[in-house]
Design an enzyme around this catalytic site. Structure first.
Site, PDB file in Angstrom:
ATOM      1  N   LYS A  16       8.886   5.759   1.648  1.00  0.00           N
ATOM      2  CA  LYS A  16       8.129   7.189   2.704  1.00  0.00           C
ATOM      3  C   LYS A  16       9.868   7.243   3.519  1.00  0.00           C
ATOM      4  CE  LYS A  16       4.860   4.171   3.953  1.00  0.00           C
ATOM      5  NZ  LYS A  16       5.499   3.600   3.249  1.00  0.00           N
ATOM      6  N   SER A  17       9.678   6.250   4.622  1.00  0.00           N
ATOM      7  CA  SER A  17      11.138   6.853   5.127  1.00  0.00           C
ATOM      8  C   SER A  17      12.434   7.257   5.186  1.00  0.00           C
ATOM      9  CB  SER A  17      11.331   5.144   6.090  1.00  0.00           C
ATOM     10  OG  SER A  17      10.816   4.306   6.278  1.00  0.00           O
ATOM     11  N   ASP A  37       5.991   0.832  11.539  1.00  0.00           N
ATOM     12  CA  ASP A  37       6.688   0.453  11.452  1.00  0.00           C
ATOM     13  C   ASP A  37       7.552   0.388  12.746  1.00  0.00           C
ATOM     14  OD1 ASP A  37       6.920  -1.094   8.799  1.00  0.00           O
ATOM     15  OD2 ASP A  37       9.020  -0.326   8.349  1.00  0.00           O
TER      16      ASP A  37
END
Length: 176
Positions: A16-17, A37
């Protein structure tokens, strides 16, 4: 209406990041990115491993308490307020509560045009990424790979098992 918020849901180490960073490059306007996060990192240290906060089990399991949930709800409402004020937002989250997690976001983002994206990754590949990262409890990626998608509906799904973040980001951008 134009998409105001993109919500990416996927397990730990699913990619995802990387997709978020690529989306920020390929989308024509400026998009702010907020990830779970960063939210967890913003919590006071005393909430790490506490009953009211967030705990990570040795096997990668995650449990959250009432104080965590209250702050998480405030965080979601804050992100929604930024979108209502005109900011374009990308959210990187892990729906540990399945459909309930999506409903929480739907409530906060009510009235906004949202693109819901599932980010899938084979559990073995995600587990390998988890080891390479070195900043996660082992087992988290494998345990979340399927769990976070159970019962969740999306507008679009991408799979990072064999597809690079940039390709996934371009696929998502084509739907914005």
């Amino acid at each position: 209406m134009t998409t105001q918020v993109i919500v990416l849901n996927g397990g730990s180490s699913s990619g995802k990041s990387g997709i978020v960073r690529c989306l920020q490059e390929v989308l024509p306007d400026a998009w702010l990115a907020f990830g779970v996060d960063s939210f967890v990192d913003a919590l006071p240290a005393k909430m790490q491993g506490s009953d009211g906060g967030i705990s990570f089990a040795a096997d990668g399991g995650v449990s959250v308490g009432a104080e965590f949930r209250a702050l998480d709800a405030a965080w979601a409402e804050g992100i929604a307020a930024m979108a209502r004020a005109g900011a374009r937002i990308i959210v990187d989250d892990v729906f540990l509560g399945g459909p309930h997690s999506r409903q929480r976001w739907q409530k906060a983002l009510d009235g906004l045009d949202v693109l819901w994206v599932g980010v899938r990754c084979d559990s073995a590949v995600a587990a390998g990424r988890e080891i390479a990262r070195g900043d996660r409890v082992r087992g988290m990626a494998a345990s979340q790979a399927h769990l976070v998608h159970e019962g969740v509906r999306y507008d679009l799904e991408v799979d990072t098992t064999h597809t690079e973040s940039l390709v996934c980001a371009r696929t998502i951008a084509a739907h914005v």
